[in-house]
Write a protein that holds these residues in place. Structure first.
Motif, PDB file in Angstrom:
ATOM      1  N   UNK A 201       0.815  -1.210   0.000  1.00 48.51           N
ATOM      2  CA  UNK A 201       0.000   0.000   0.000  1.00 48.51           C
ATOM      3  C   UNK A 201       0.852   1.266   0.000  1.00 48.51           C
ATOM      4  N   UNK A 202       2.160   1.106  -0.108  1.00 49.20           N
ATOM      5  CA  UNK A 202       3.050   2.270  -0.122  1.00 49.20           C
ATOM      6  C   UNK A 202       4.364   1.884  -0.794  1.00 49.20           C
ATOM      7  N   UNK A 203       5.074   2.868  -1.293  1.00 58.37           N
ATOM      8  CA  UNK A 203       6.424   2.651  -1.795  1.00 58.37           C
ATOM      9  C   UNK A 203       7.245   3.917  -1.588  1.00 58.37           C
ATOM     10  N   UNK A 204       8.514   3.711  -1.321  1.00 59.08           N
ATOM     11  CA  UNK A 204       9.396   4.837  -1.047  1.00 59.08           C
ATOM     12  C   UNK A 204       9.578   5.698  -2.296  1.00 59.08           C
ATOM     13  N   UNK A 283      10.840 -13.041   8.041  1.00 61.14           N
ATOM     14  CA  UNK A 283      11.648 -13.953   7.240  1.00 61.14           C
ATOM     15  C   UNK A 283      12.294 -13.232   6.066  1.00 61.14           C
ATOM     16  N   UNK A 284      12.279 -13.845   4.879  1.00 55.32           N
ATOM     17  CA  UNK A 284      12.928 -13.213   3.727  1.00 55.32           C
ATOM     18  C   UNK A 284      12.393 -11.822   3.394  1.00 55.32           C
ATOM     19  N   UNK A 285      11.136 -11.538   3.739  1.00 53.21           N
ATOM     20  CA  UNK A 285      10.552 -10.227   3.425  1.00 53.21           C
ATOM     21  C   UNK A 285      11.174  -9.109   4.243  1.00 53.21           C
ATOM     22  N   UNK A 286      11.972  -9.439   5.254  1.00 56.04           N
ATOM     23  CA  UNK A 286      12.596  -8.392   6.064  1.00 56.04           C
ATOM     24  C   UNK A 286      13.539  -7.531   5.223  1.00 56.04           C
ATOM     25  N   UNK A 287      14.013  -8.051   4.105  1.00 58.16           N
ATOM     26  CA  UNK A 287      14.880  -7.251   3.237  1.00 58.16           C
ATOM     27  C   UNK A 287      14.108  -6.073   2.653  1.00 58.16           C
ATOM     28  N   UNK A 288      12.839  -6.291   2.306  1.00 57.89           N
ATOM     29  CA  UNK A 288      11.994  -5.191   1.844  1.00 57.89           C
ATOM     30  C   UNK A 288      11.627  -4.264   3.004  1.00 57.89           C
ATOM     31  N   UNK A 289      11.115  -4.852   4.079  1.00 57.33           N
ATOM     32  CA  UNK A 289      10.532  -4.068   5.160  1.00 57.33           C
ATOM     33  C   UNK A 289      11.593  -3.320   5.948  1.00 57.33           C
ATOM     34  N   UNK A 290      12.741  -3.942   6.177  1.00 56.39           N
ATOM     35  CA  UNK A 290      13.782  -3.290   6.959  1.00 56.39           C
ATOM     36  C   UNK A 290      14.250  -1.983   6.356  1.00 56.39           C
ATOM     37  N   UNK A 291      14.131  -1.868   5.041  1.00 56.27           N
ATOM     38  CA  UNK A 291      14.569  -0.649   4.354  1.00 56.27           C
ATOM     39  C   UNK A 291      13.499   0.430   4.335  1.00 56.27           C
ATOM     40  N   UNK A 292      12.342   0.157   4.926  1.00 59.93           N
ATOM     41  CA  UNK A 292      11.256   1.147   4.907  1.00 59.93           C
ATOM     42  C   UNK A 292      11.086   1.858   6.241  1.00 59.93           C
ATOM     43  N   UNK A 293      11.982   1.625   7.178  1.00 59.85           N
ATOM     44  CA  UNK A 293      11.894   2.268   8.483  1.00 59.85           C
ATOM     45  C   UNK A 293      12.480   3.672   8.469  1.00 59.85           C
ATOM     46  N   UNK A 381      -0.716  -4.807   5.407  1.00 61.08           N
ATOM     47  CA  UNK A 381      -0.149  -3.843   4.468  1.00 61.08           C
ATOM     48  C   UNK A 381       1.364  -3.715   4.679  1.00 61.08           C
ATOM     49  N   UNK A 382       2.069  -3.300   3.647  1.00 66.40           N
ATOM     50  CA  UNK A 382       3.488  -3.003   3.825  1.00 66.40           C
ATOM     51  C   UNK A 382       3.925  -1.981   2.797  1.00 66.40           C
ATOM     52  N   UNK A 383       5.099  -1.384   3.056  1.00 65.17           N
ATOM     53  CA  UNK A 383       5.693  -0.428   2.132  1.00 65.17           C
ATOM     54  C   UNK A 383       6.824  -1.099   1.371  1.00 65.17           C
ATOM     55  N   UNK A 384       6.862  -0.881   0.056  1.00 64.18           N
ATOM     56  CA  UNK A 384       7.942  -1.396  -0.783  1.00 64.18           C
ATOM     57  C   UNK A 384       9.119  -0.438  -0.727  1.00 64.18           C
ATOM     58  N   UNK A 385      10.320  -0.979  -0.562  1.00 63.73           N
ATOM     59  CA  UNK A 385      11.497  -0.119  -0.518  1.00 63.73           C
ATOM     60  C   UNK A 385      11.897   0.367  -1.899  1.00 63.73           C
TER      61      UNK A 385
END
Length: 444
Positions: A201-204, A283-293, A381-385
């Motif tokens: 629902x979001x992207x940087x 899990x593997x999705x942390x690569x996407x999510x970790x960059x959205x903080x 929901x999550x944000x794409x990096x």
């Protein structure tokens, strides 16, 4: 192809999605970003053929030689409703064959997965779109609202010859559309033994920047207090080492709240140490999510000089900056300050960040389609990096979501597949996603 060669109306979309995906992967559409690649024309012609053979009349739009897009508008049963854009891109990033364990353009099926460049980014979703839209043509069913199907060129280079160009020059193609669905969302992760699907629902934001330092050229043996390389190196170091502040948007907060509930834990939104376990739980999705903080800024290129004993008059670098949505002005001010007075900051390409609500009829329909195929799962929901062509469509007021539904084995490093080596997607996930997409388009 003659009518006798067509799949019968009884063929379900999920029965042909794998071959459609393999066909698309075999077409090399590598985008090098400098115009030297093969372009998307062959893939666009393939898409045109697959659509016209079931009765559709799509439009092929070549914005530059061999940079081809395909657009089809399908009337819905309720013309009073705003249209939905369903879009993908047919270009892929290049693949160095020597680094792969398979031919990246052979589309092998091995161990229950389709291997090849574009298997997850994003010829898998392209194939799902084709499979469902072909079923509409064969059997005659129609979505509730007008559906604008678009397969764009050049997404991997910012959409200059694809979505960005069509939005600028042919906005009529998207007339009446209010929402859009595309890539990098709807895939599953395992959280504390529970399957959850991440709906984007979001992207940087995006800012590819050039750093330019001018100095005094001269002999390498001489004293030089106006050295362009020194100025550039200092700027690159300061920017690369800068600690950007934690900034959780509404989307990221909703995701963390959901993960905290699933894991029975809590967190402090101002304390990174309490947030990191929740990100790790993805899990593997942390690569996407970790960059959205927080905002990120990575130096990516350096160029200066032509000989070891010659001080060059200019040094140039490049940055990949990904601002948190809404923070773009402050981020650019910070970059300029860190670069310093002796280094110019120039745009290579910039685009906006996005954030849309995790609510409404379309979101409800996406959640419902997932639940119907995978009861008991949850959708967060999550944000794409990174970024998608939804950035371009947003200029027309179209709210974009990432929803390429895939039920994945928890051990598969899905995030690592994007632009990675040995890209692959499970056959079962392709078929699952096609069923979900069909349910969605029948109900949204």
């Amino acid at each position: 192809m003659t009518s006798a060669d067509l799949p019968p109306a009884s063929v379900r979309p999920e029965e042909e999605v794998v071959e459609l995906c393999r066909d698309l992967i075999r077409i090399d559409t590598s985008n090098y970003g400098d115009g030297s690649g093969p372009g998307e024309r062959e893939a666009a012609e393939y898409v045109m053929a697959r659509l016209t053979e079931v009765g559709w009349e799509p439009e092929l739009l070549e914005t530059e030689p061999r940079r081809a897009n395909v657009v089809l508008r399908i009337p819905g049963t309720d013309p009073s409703r705003p249209a939905l854009v369903l879009h993908g891109h047919t270009d892929v990033v290049p693949a160095a064959a020597d680094d792969w364990s398979v031919d990246p353009f052979a589309a092998e099926v091995r161990d229950g997965l389709v291997w090849g460049r574009g298997a997850v980014d994003m010829k898998d979703m392209d194939a799902m779109i084709l499979a469902v839209v072909r079923d509409m043509g064969r059997t005659g069913w129609r979505p509730p609202r007008d559906l604008i199907v678009a397969l764009f060129a050049d997404e991997e280079n910012g959409g200059r010859h694809g979505a960005q160009r069509l939005v600028r020059d042919r906005p009529d193609l998207f007339e009446g559309a209010s929402e859009a669905i595309s890539e990098v969302g709807g895939f599953s992760v395992q959280i504390d033994g529970r399957r959850a699907y991440l709906l984007q629902t979001a992207e940087k934001g995006l800012a590819w920047l050039r750093l330019v330092a001018d100095g005094t050229a001269g002999h390498g043996s001489q004293v030089n207090t106006d050295n362009a390389v020194t100025a550039l190196a200092g700027a690159v170091h300061r920017i690369g080492e800068h600690a950007w502040p934690l900034h959780l948007t509404k989307t990221v907060t909703q995701l963390l709240d959901g993960v905290a509930e699933l894991t029975g834990t809590s967190y402090d939104p101002d304390d990174l140490a309490s947030i990191e376990p929740l990100v790790d739980a993805l899990g593997p999705a942390k690569k996407f999510v970790g960059a959205t903080l927080r905002t990120g800024a990575n130096p990516t290129q350096l160029e200066a000089g032509y000989k070891a004993n010659v001080i060059p008059g200019q040094a140039v670098g490049a940055l990949d900056v990904r601002p948190i949505p809404g923070d773009e002005p402050q981020v650019m001010e910070t970059i300029a300050r860190l670069a310093g007075p002796d280094v110019r900051v120039e745009d290579i390409h910039r685009d906006t960040g996005l954030e849309v609500p995790f609510s409404g009829d379309l979101v409800d329909a996406m959640v419902g389609a997932i639940d119907a195929e995978d009861p008991g799962s949850v959708v967060l929901p999550y944000m794409l990096s990174g970024g998608t062509d939804n950035k371009s469509l947003s200029r027309l007021g179209i709210a974009g979501y990432g929803f390429a539904p895939l039920r994945l084995p928890p051990e598969l490093d899905f995030a690592g597949m994007f632009h990675g080596v040995d890209e692959r997607v499970p056959v079962d996930a392709l078929r699952f996603g096609t069923r979900v997409l069909e349910r969605l388009l029948r109900t949204c």
